[in-house]
Design a protein around this motif. Structure first.
Motif, mmCIF file in Angstrom:
data_model
loop_
_atom_site.group_PDB
_atom_site.id
_atom_site.type_symbol
_atom_site.label_atom_id
_atom_site.label_comp_id
_atom_site.label_asym_id
_atom_site.label_seq_id
_atom_site.Cartn_x
_atom_site.Cartn_y
_atom_site.Cartn_z
ATOM 1 N N ASN A 1 26.249 25.061 15.223
ATOM 2 C CA ASN A 1 26.936 26.114 14.480
ATOM 3 C C ASN A 1 26.130 27.408 14.562
ATOM 4 N N LEU A 2 26.617 28.347 15.374
ATOM 5 C CA LEU A 2 25.936 29.625 15.566
ATOM 6 C C LEU A 2 26.525 30.738 14.707
ATOM 7 N N MET A 3 27.555 30.424 13.932
ATOM 8 C CA MET A 3 28.211 31.445 13.118
ATOM 9 C C MET A 3 27.395 31.741 11.867
ATOM 10 N N PRO A 4 27.451 32.983 11.373
ATOM 11 C CA PRO A 4 26.638 33.338 10.200
ATOM 12 C C PRO A 4 27.100 32.660 8.909
ATOM 13 N N LEU A 5 28.418 32.587 8.685
ATOM 14 C CA LEU A 5 28.951 31.929 7.485
ATOM 15 C C LEU A 5 29.204 30.466 7.829
ATOM 16 N N LYS A 6 28.158 29.677 7.742
ATOM 17 C CA LYS A 6 28.220 28.332 8.304
ATOM 18 C C LYS A 6 29.187 27.416 7.567
ATOM 19 N N GLU A 7 29.296 27.553 6.259
ATOM 20 C CA GLU A 7 30.202 26.674 5.518
ATOM 21 C C GLU A 7 31.660 26.948 5.892
ATOM 22 N N THR A 8 31.994 28.210 6.167
ATOM 23 C CA THR A 8 33.346 28.534 6.605
ATOM 24 C C THR A 8 33.669 27.838 7.921
ATOM 25 N N THR A 9 32.739 27.893 8.866
ATOM 26 C CA THR A 9 32.954 27.252 10.164
ATOM 27 C C THR A 9 32.956 25.739 10.041
ATOM 28 N N GLU A 10 32.116 25.196 9.173
ATOM 29 C CA GLU A 10 32.130 23.747 8.928
ATOM 30 C C GLU A 10 33.520 23.294 8.513
ATOM 31 N N LEU A 11 34.104 24.019 7.552
ATOM 32 C CA LEU A 11 35.407 23.643 7.028
ATOM 33 C C LEU A 11 36.475 23.714 8.109
ATOM 34 N N GLN A 12 36.466 24.774 8.895
ATOM 35 C CA GLN A 12 37.458 24.943 9.955
ATOM 36 C C GLN A 12 37.384 23.802 10.967
ATOM 37 N N LEU A 13 36.183 23.464 11.409
ATOM 38 C CA LEU A 13 36.040 22.434 12.440
ATOM 39 C C LEU A 13 36.284 21.033 11.886
ATOM 40 N N LEU A 14 35.825 20.774 10.666
ATOM 41 C CA LEU A 14 36.023 19.441 10.098
ATOM 42 C C LEU A 14 37.496 19.168 9.806
ATOM 43 N N ARG A 15 38.256 20.195 9.457
ATOM 44 C CA ARG A 15 39.701 20.020 9.292
ATOM 45 C C ARG A 15 40.318 19.436 10.563
ATOM 46 N N LEU A 16 39.927 19.994 11.703
ATOM 47 C CA LEU A 16 40.522 19.595 12.977
ATOM 48 C C LEU A 16 39.978 18.257 13.454
ATOM 49 N N LEU A 17 38.692 18.035 13.287
ATOM 50 C CA LEU A 17 38.103 16.763 13.703
ATOM 51 C C LEU A 17 38.557 15.618 12.809
ATOM 52 N N GLY A 18 38.895 15.937 11.563
ATOM 53 C CA GLY A 18 39.301 14.895 10.617
ATOM 54 C C GLY A 18 40.746 14.471 10.744
ATOM 55 N N ASN A 19 41.532 15.191 11.531
ATOM 56 C CA ASN A 19 42.952 14.859 11.697
ATOM 57 C C ASN A 19 43.122 13.962 12.924
ATOM 58 N N SER A 20 42.469 12.800 12.902
ATOM 59 C CA SER A 20 42.444 11.909 14.054
ATOM 60 C C SER A 20 42.389 10.467 13.567
ATOM 61 N N PRO A 21 42.954 9.528 14.314
ATOM 62 C CA PRO A 21 42.846 8.112 13.931
ATOM 63 C C PRO A 21 41.472 7.530 14.210
ATOM 64 N N LEU A 22 40.600 8.308 14.841
ATOM 65 C CA LEU A 22 39.261 7.836 15.185
ATOM 66 C C LEU A 22 38.291 8.130 14.046
ATOM 67 N N GLN A 23 37.274 7.292 13.903
ATOM 68 C CA GLN A 23 36.188 7.631 12.982
ATOM 69 C C GLN A 23 35.197 8.501 13.732
ATOM 70 N N VAL A 24 34.897 9.646 13.155
ATOM 71 C CA VAL A 24 34.036 10.635 13.798
ATOM 72 C C VAL A 24 32.795 10.837 12.939
ATOM 73 N N ASP A 25 31.648 10.653 13.541
ATOM 74 C CA ASP A 25 30.353 10.790 12.871
ATOM 75 C C ASP A 25 29.772 12.149 13.266
ATOM 76 N N VAL A 26 29.763 13.099 12.315
ATOM 77 C CA VAL A 26 29.380 14.483 12.607
ATOM 78 C C VAL A 26 27.965 14.775 12.137
ATOM 79 N N GLU A 27 27.219 15.461 12.988
ATOM 80 C CA GLU A 27 25.931 16.037 12.604
ATOM 81 C C GLU A 27 25.941 17.514 12.965
#
Length: 307
Positions: A42-68
């Motif tokens: 995450n290279l964006m300055p407002l990191k929590e905003t980018t976290e939320l945007q990406l996790l929304r998309l990664l979380g809309n999947s039938p797969l279990q995704v382990d994020v770091e």
């Protein structure tokens, strides 16, 4: 299936309100399943905003995704508390002996600088070179895509005469490709950048394939022929109001900034912005996760043998 996140990550509450399924590490460890391991640089300055945007998309999947999450140890963030980074992020030295199914590299607000002027550029080079042997599939967004194409293929970056800012039409020119499966013939994507790469040379790079493009604005989504590197110059991960916040910030600071193109009804900033790209954002991220899941190695330690 849920997305596994670090215990106590603040944006989890918002994700739960949106019914994006999450699971904390203490519960996930009891499940007998091989999740996809995804690293987000995450290279964006407002990191929590980018976290939320990406996790929304990664979380809309039938797969279990382990994020770091990963941040640059050679850069001091001015917009995200150090306590947040220390609790929820790792540095390269902490992950360099690990292996991942996928890695996302975000954009960064440094595009007006030459690549070598970016303070953390040497660390970034180290990370994306490391990813060639420790990550199966890499996904680069906006400036991250520009830098990766320059680093891997010597594609130059140029400053635009005026900022590309708004929501633009792009054509799906490879509808059979698995990364854009389900895309309409024409889709819309937010753009917010002052630079472009030398598009003309892309056709001469045999390792690359252009998937979507615009006659006016050039390519948007590009992939390597082996499908292990995905590049997008736009921001399908953006929320409805991301461009609005950027416009309001710049206008409030007295900058001569244009109203984002094709974003507000009747081009009126007093109106609620149109959300025209959400479905294609979910499609792209779901397709990327699915292709990664279908093709990655079960034993990630064998990744180095693929290079």
């Amino acid at each position: 299936m849920p997305i596994k996140i670090i215990e106590g990550l603040p944006v989890r509450t918002k994700l739960q309100q949106e019914q994006v399924y999450t699971i904390e590490a203490s519960r996930a460890i009891s499940q007998d399943i091989r999740p996809l391991k995804i690293l987000i640089l995450n290279l964006m300055p407002l990191k929590e905003t980018t976290e939320l945007q990406l996790l929304r998309l990664l979380g809309n999947s039938p797969l279990q995704v382990d994020v770091e999450f990963l941040h640059m140890s050679t850069h001091k963030s001015r917009n995200t508390p150090t306590s947040h980074l220390q609790k929820f992020y790792k540095t390269y030295n902490e992950v360099k002996d690990d292996y991942f199914d996928g890695m996302i590299v975000t954009g960064a607000p440094v595009e007006k600088l030459n690549f070598e002027q970016v303070g953390y550029i040497d660390e970034l080079k180290t990370i994306i070179d490391w990813a060639q042997t420790h990550v199966f599939s890499r996904f680069y967004i906006c400036w991250g895509a520009q830098f990766a194409l320059n680093h891997y293929y010597n594609v130059e970056k140029y400053t635009l005469s005026e900022k590309l800012f708004g929501v633009f039409d792009y054509q799906n020119i490879k509808p059979e490709h698995p990364y854009i499966r389900g895309f309409d013939d024409i889709y819309q994507v937010p753009q917010s950048r002052h630079t472009k790469i030398n598009y003309e040379v892309l056709h001469d790079i045999p390792e690359l394939e252009i998937l979507t493009s615009s006659k006016e604005y050039g390519p948007d989504i590009i992939t390597s022929k082996n499908q292990r590197d995905l590049f997008i110059f736009g921001h399908l991960e953006y929320d409805r109001e991301t461009l609005k916040k950027e416009y309001d910030r710049d206008a409030g600071n007295g900058l001569d900034t244009a109203v984002p193109y094709n974003y507000y009804p009747e081009n009126n900033p007093a109106e609620n912005p149109k959300f025209q790209w959400r479905s294609h954002g979910h499609l792209l991220f779901n397709n990327w996760l699915n292709e990664t899941y279908q093709n990655t190695l079960y034993d990630l330690t064998k990744l180095q043998k693929l290079t």
